[in-house]
Design an enzyme around this catalytic site. Structure first.
Site, PDB file in Angstrom:
ATOM      1  N   HIS A  69      48.984 -13.154  40.182  1.00 54.86           N
ATOM      2  CA  HIS A  69      48.790 -11.709  40.356  1.00 54.86           C
ATOM      3  C   HIS A  69      50.037 -11.051  40.916  1.00 54.86           C
ATOM      4  O   HIS A  69      50.901 -11.726  41.482  1.00 54.86           O
ATOM      5  CB  HIS A  69      47.619 -11.459  41.321  1.00 54.86           C
ATOM      6  CG  HIS A  69      47.898 -11.973  42.693  1.00 54.86           C
ATOM      7  ND1 HIS A  69      47.639 -13.271  43.063  1.00 54.86           N
ATOM      8  CD2 HIS A  69      48.466 -11.380  43.766  1.00 54.86           C
ATOM      9  CE1 HIS A  69      48.014 -13.454  44.325  1.00 54.86           C
ATOM     10  NE2 HIS A  69      48.530 -12.323  44.776  1.00 54.86           N
ATOM     11  N   HIS A 153      56.319  -8.323  42.178  1.00 48.51           N
ATOM     12  CA  HIS A 153      56.579  -9.711  41.770  1.00 48.51           C
ATOM     13  C   HIS A 153      55.265 -10.467  41.624  1.00 48.51           C
ATOM     14  O   HIS A 153      54.218 -10.010  42.099  1.00 48.51           O
ATOM     15  CB  HIS A 153      57.429 -10.415  42.832  1.00 48.51           C
ATOM     16  CG  HIS A 153      56.672 -10.598  44.103  1.00 48.51           C
ATOM     17  ND1 HIS A 153      56.552  -9.594  45.039  1.00 48.51           N
ATOM     18  CD2 HIS A 153      55.945 -11.647  44.576  1.00 48.51           C
ATOM     19  CE1 HIS A 153      55.787 -10.018  46.024  1.00 48.51           C
ATOM     20  NE2 HIS A 153      55.399 -11.264  45.774  1.00 48.51           N
TER      21      HIS A 153
HETATM   22  P1  2AM Z   1      52.491 -12.199  47.423  1.00 51.71           P
HETATM   23  O1  2AM Z   1      52.049 -10.864  46.913  1.00 51.71           O
HETATM   24  O2  2AM Z   1      53.943 -12.241  47.700  1.00 51.71           O
HETATM   25  O3  2AM Z   1      52.088 -13.324  46.525  1.00 51.71           O
HETATM   26  C1  2AM Z   1      47.210 -12.793  49.656  1.00 51.71           C
HETATM   27  O4  2AM Z   1      47.827 -13.356  50.751  1.00 51.71           O
HETATM   28  C2  2AM Z   1      48.208 -12.040  48.801  1.00 51.71           C
HETATM   29  O5  2AM Z   1      48.718 -10.908  49.501  1.00 51.71           O
HETATM   30  C3  2AM Z   1      49.399 -12.868  48.394  1.00 51.71           C
HETATM   31  O6  2AM Z   1      49.602 -12.654  47.030  1.00 51.71           O
HETATM   32  C4  2AM Z   1      50.510 -12.378  49.282  1.00 51.71           C
HETATM   33  O7  2AM Z   1      51.814 -12.451  48.853  1.00 51.71           O
HETATM   34  C5  2AM Z   1      50.119 -10.982  49.630  1.00 51.71           C
HETATM   35  N1  2AM Z   1      50.488 -10.681  51.012  1.00 51.71           N
HETATM   36  C6  2AM Z   1      50.153 -11.380  52.121  1.00 51.71           C
HETATM   37  N2  2AM Z   1      50.605 -10.766  53.230  1.00 51.71           N
HETATM   38  C7  2AM Z   1      51.251  -9.657  52.819  1.00 51.71           C
HETATM   39  C8  2AM Z   1      51.943  -8.613  53.476  1.00 51.71           C
HETATM   40  N3  2AM Z   1      52.046  -8.566  54.807  1.00 51.71           N
HETATM   41  N4  2AM Z   1      52.495  -7.651  52.720  1.00 51.71           N
HETATM   42  C9  2AM Z   1      52.398  -7.659  51.392  1.00 51.71           C
HETATM   43  N5  2AM Z   1      51.756  -8.623  50.709  1.00 51.71           N
HETATM   44  C10 2AM Z   1      51.188  -9.609  51.405  1.00 51.71           C
END
Ligand code: 2AM
Length: 222
Positions: A69, A153
């Site tokens: 995702h 991303h």
């Molecule tokens: P990602 O988008 O880089 O993959 C669940 O943890 C999802 O939310 C993951 O896909 C994660 O990273 C994203 N995520 C976790 N913490 C976050 C944050 N503080 N800011 C933005 N995205 C976050």
């Protein structure tokens, strides 16, 4: 009572449909398989891993988990700043459950993460939170010089002990270097595209043909 009134999700984002998930995973695997056999990669191996290893198997090095995702807004069930405001945006409500075509324009690898850069269209940017690039403490240049959507991303894998949100920071770091005029050292023309090295174990493969990925805008409660 509708669910949205009781709690907010862990995050909103575009979730890739099953067929294209397989394709993206395979492309990423192929890339990793090739990358760790390149002389240029071996030459920079000390930048990549702190251990005095002679080789690294990138396919083993990164752990993948969950459905592929592209996160738009991390809400942390409402605890994250701006979560409620985001969920209330008209575009978010209108487009919830709709299908989109994401354009994956590059793959990148660092000692921490492997990911795909998503180049958002104007439409898709209406779902992008205004504060996504404001990560001044992590990537100082990102907030001031990089356009909205730069962080978009898909996390394809993380090294042991690394949080997924690191993938976005790694991408922003590479884009900030490009913005400063650092082109990266062109290492090789690969079948998939041109591979450049940005120092400190950071590799970017600009795809010759962007991958078009069907995705549904939705949310995950987890
Ligand atoms: P990602 O988008 O880089 O993959 C669940 O943890 C999802 O939310 C993951 O896909 C994660 O990273 C994203 N995520 C976790 N913490 C976050 C944050 N503080 N800011 C933005 N995205 C976050």
């Amino acid at each position: 009572v509708p669910l949205e009134e009781t709690s907010l999700p862990l995050f909103f984002g575009w979730f890739l449909l099953p067929g294209i998930q397989d394709k993206v995973r395979c492309t990423s695997m192929d890339f990793l398989k090739t990358l760790d056999t390149l002389e240029a990669f071996k030459k920079h191996l000390p930048d990549f891993t702190v251990e005095a290893e002679k080789e690294v198997d990138l396919e083993q090095y990164f752990q993948a988990n969950g459905v592929l995702h592209c996160t738009t807004k991390f809400c942390d069930y409402g605890k994250a700043e701006g979560a409620k405001e985001y969920a209330d945006k008209p575009a978010v409500k209108e487009l919830y459950g709709s299908a989109f075509e994401l354009s994956l324009s590059a793959l990148f690898v660092t000692p921490r993460t492997v990911g795909a850069r998503v180049s958002l269209s104007g439409d898709q940017l209406t779902l992008w939170p205004a504060d996504a690039e404001e990560v001044v403490s992590v990537v100082p240049a990102a907030a001031t010089t990089l356009p909205a959507g730069s962080r978009a991303h898909i996390t394809l894998g993380c090294a042991e002990g690394v949080e997924p949100q690191q993938t976005g920071f790694d991408l922003l770091e590479i884009l900030a270097l490009q913005q400063e005029g650092q082109e990266g050292e062109l290492v090789e023309e690969m079948e998939l595209g041109s591979l450049a090295y940005y120092g400190k174990g950071r590799w970017l493969l600009s795809l010759r043909e962007p991958i078009s990925a069907q995705a549904c805008f939705s949310s995950l409660y987890g």
